[in-house]
Design a protein around this motif. Structure first.
Motif, PDB file in Angstrom:
ATOM      1  N   PRO A 137       0.772  -1.352  -0.053  1.00  0.00           N
ATOM      2  CA  PRO A 137      -0.036  -0.179   0.036  1.00  0.00           C
ATOM      3  C   PRO A 137       0.842   1.309  -0.073  1.00  0.00           C
ATOM      4  O   PRO A 137       0.239   2.247  -0.371  1.00  0.00           O
ATOM      5  CB  PRO A 137      -0.970  -0.139   1.360  1.00  0.00           C
ATOM      6  CG  PRO A 137      -0.094  -1.021   2.132  1.00  0.00           C
ATOM      7  CD  PRO A 137       0.603  -2.046   1.310  1.00  0.00           C
ATOM      8  N   HIS A 145     -12.300  -9.300  -5.042  1.00  0.00           N
ATOM      9  CA  HIS A 145     -12.616  -7.799  -4.778  1.00  0.00           C
ATOM     10  C   HIS A 145     -13.264  -7.907  -3.307  1.00  0.00           C
ATOM     11  O   HIS A 145     -14.249  -8.750  -3.242  1.00  0.00           O
ATOM     12  CB  HIS A 145     -13.575  -7.364  -5.969  1.00  0.00           C
ATOM     13  CG  HIS A 145     -13.981  -5.999  -5.590  1.00  0.00           C
ATOM     14  ND1 HIS A 145     -15.143  -5.602  -5.066  1.00  0.00           N
ATOM     15  CD2 HIS A 145     -13.232  -4.760  -5.728  1.00  0.00           C
ATOM     16  CE1 HIS A 145     -15.090  -4.333  -4.724  1.00  0.00           C
ATOM     17  NE2 HIS A 145     -13.987  -3.788  -5.347  1.00  0.00           N
ATOM     18  N   TYR A 154     -14.198  -4.315  -0.679  1.00  0.00           N
ATOM     19  CA  TYR A 154     -13.815  -2.848  -0.958  1.00  0.00           C
ATOM     20  C   TYR A 154     -12.554  -2.660   0.263  1.00  0.00           C
ATOM     21  O   TYR A 154     -12.766  -3.261   1.264  1.00  0.00           O
ATOM     22  CB  TYR A 154     -15.356  -1.792  -0.280  1.00  0.00           C
ATOM     23  CG  TYR A 154     -16.169  -2.016  -1.287  1.00  0.00           C
ATOM     24  CD1 TYR A 154     -16.167  -0.914  -2.466  1.00  0.00           C
ATOM     25  CD2 TYR A 154     -17.257  -2.624  -1.330  1.00  0.00           C
ATOM     26  CE1 TYR A 154     -16.929  -0.957  -3.328  1.00  0.00           C
ATOM     27  CE2 TYR A 154     -18.425  -2.508  -2.180  1.00  0.00           C
ATOM     28  CZ  TYR A 154     -18.155  -1.505  -3.061  1.00  0.00           C
ATOM     29  OH  TYR A 154     -18.907  -1.716  -4.098  1.00  0.00           O
ATOM     30  N   TYR A 182      -7.353  -2.909  -1.721  1.00  0.00           N
ATOM     31  CA  TYR A 182      -6.649  -2.167  -2.390  1.00  0.00           C
ATOM     32  C   TYR A 182      -6.569  -0.906  -2.116  1.00  0.00           C
ATOM     33  O   TYR A 182      -7.304  -0.326  -1.384  1.00  0.00           O
ATOM     34  CB  TYR A 182      -7.044  -2.457  -4.018  1.00  0.00           C
ATOM     35  CG  TYR A 182      -7.242  -3.837  -4.355  1.00  0.00           C
ATOM     36  CD1 TYR A 182      -6.520  -4.532  -4.860  1.00  0.00           C
ATOM     37  CD2 TYR A 182      -8.518  -4.386  -4.587  1.00  0.00           C
ATOM     38  CE1 TYR A 182      -6.442  -5.960  -5.214  1.00  0.00           C
ATOM     39  CE2 TYR A 182      -8.730  -5.726  -4.957  1.00  0.00           C
ATOM     40  CZ  TYR A 182      -7.620  -6.419  -5.464  1.00  0.00           C
ATOM     41  OH  TYR A 182      -7.955  -7.953  -5.910  1.00  0.00           O
ATOM     42  N   GLY A 215     -10.625   1.034  -2.282  1.00  0.00           N
ATOM     43  CA  GLY A 215      -9.734   0.383  -3.133  1.00  0.00           C
ATOM     44  C   GLY A 215      -9.878   0.632  -4.559  1.00  0.00           C
ATOM     45  O   GLY A 215      -9.731  -0.295  -5.434  1.00  0.00           O
TER      46      GLY A 215
END
Length: 379
Positions: A60, A83, A85, A88, A93
């Motif tokens: 990150p 996936h 939220y 990412y 995200g």
């Protein structure tokens, strides 16, 4: 045709549901000699040392890290993207979106959450992710229906493939002298364990009275923000209710065989979740595949899987109803066998080999639709 699979997700040693899911899917898709590689997404504080199968780590703290992650995924025939939220970088995200848009290889996005009431930004982001993806997988019909009703997504791209489960039935059931209630998974507010403790206090008249195991570490994000405050509140509540001696906290993250033995020792799996949004529960799938009766609150995945199936549904936040349902399973002659017997034929389709085969079929259908010039370059 031998295929190569790229995976984008959190991944062990990160301890979360997505990491566990991705690890199992990758292992089964590459079990027969197919090649695969993990692009691992990490969070602050994760152990980022190289791990087997990981070809790239997206940290990150690296601005624009999606570009290197995308480049790593291009080495494979297909990218399978988990996936949720917030896993990412970027708001909600969002940095996964430019990654998907720049991929030349086909992508499959697996949705672990489909919110009924997303924020405008969450809704717009998921719609753009759906437009960029080659295919979208939801793990329940409820999630697919919610996606179709609440988001602008091409229905032709959406496929339902269930969450996979381990073959727990290979482990013989081991019963305790007292009825054994079990909840497992990463712990934190919203799990509803307090309702299960209150229900346990209402079952003290049973002879023998039940014991209750709360298995799993505190969720890393909860631990970072709140420490062990939630678990400590459960200790205090159990003491006030007079059930401390009947409650066993098992705060470890178990390997598969150890988890199978624990689940197969249960008489009832209790899922007292507060969430009304949860369209996918790996714990629920694992409990059903283990042949253990389930008592759960009416979160969406439980409603879909348990109605007329291997468990009983109760309202949220209602310990009396929870206790009544558990009592029925433990005392009503033949009910436990009837509940688990209703889905015996379903279990093989929930195990990881069958689930991985469906992903493999979806990958091959995507590749078959590619232009002939592109397909000719594949091995």
């Amino acid at each position: 045709m031998a295929l190569t699979y790229g995976f984008l997700s959190t991944h062990p040693p990160t301890q979360c549901g997505l990491a566990t899911f991705n690890s199992a899917l990758a292992a089964h898709l590459t079990m027969d000699g197919a090649f695969g590689g993990i692009v691992r997404v990490t969070a602050e504080g994760d152990d980022e040392r190289p791990q087997p199968g990981v070809v790239h780590t997206w940290t990150p703290s690296n601005p624009g890290g999606w570009q290197a992650a995308a480049a790593a995924l291009e080495d494979f025939d297909v990218a399978i993207v988990q996936h949720e939220y917030g896993i990412y970088p970027g708001a909600d995200g969002r940095d996964v979106l430019p990654l998907l848009r720049c991929l030349a290889v086909p992508s499959i996005v697996v949705l672990h959450t489909v919110l009924a009431e997303p924020t405008p930004r969450q809704k717009a982001l998921l719609e753009k992710i759906g437009a960029a993806a080659g295919a979208i997988v939801t793990m329940t019909c409820t999630a697919r229906d919610r996606l179709m009703a609440g988001y602008r997504v091409d229905a032709g791209k959406v496929f339902v493939i269930p969450h996979g489960a381990a073959d727990h039935l290979r482990i013989p059931a081991r019963r305790h002298p007292r009825p054994h209630l079990l909840t497992w998974g990463l712990l934190g507010p919203g799990k509803g364990i307090e309702w299960a403790l209150r229900a346990l206090a209402l079952l003290g008249d049973l002879d023998p009275s039940p014991i209750y195991t709360i298995a799993g570490k505190t969720h890393p994000k909860v631990l970072e923000l709140q420490g062990e405050a939630y678990r400590e509140s459960l200790y205090e509540l159990a003491a006030r209710l007079g059930v401390s001696t009947a409650v066993h906290h098992d705060p470890i993250y178990r390997a598969q065989d150890s988890l199978s033995r624990l689940v197969r020792s249960a008489d009832v799996v209790v899922l007292p979740y507060d969430s009304v949004e949860q369209v996918t529960s790996g714990v629920l799938i694992e409990a059903v595949a283990a042949g253990v009766p389930v008592v759960a609150t009416s979160f969406p995945h439980a409603v879909e899987l348990l109605t007329g199936g291997p468990g009983l549904l109760v309202p949220h936040g209602d310990p009396d109803a929870l206790a009544s349902a558990i009592r029925r399973v433990l005392t009503q002659r033949g009910l436990a066998d009837d509940l688990t017997g209703r889905t015996r034929a379903l279990i093989p389709s929930l195990l990881w080999p069958a689930v991985a085969a469906r992903y493999d079929g979806l990958v091959r259908s995507l590749l078959a639709k590619r232009p002939a010039t592109t397909a000719a370059m594949l091995p």
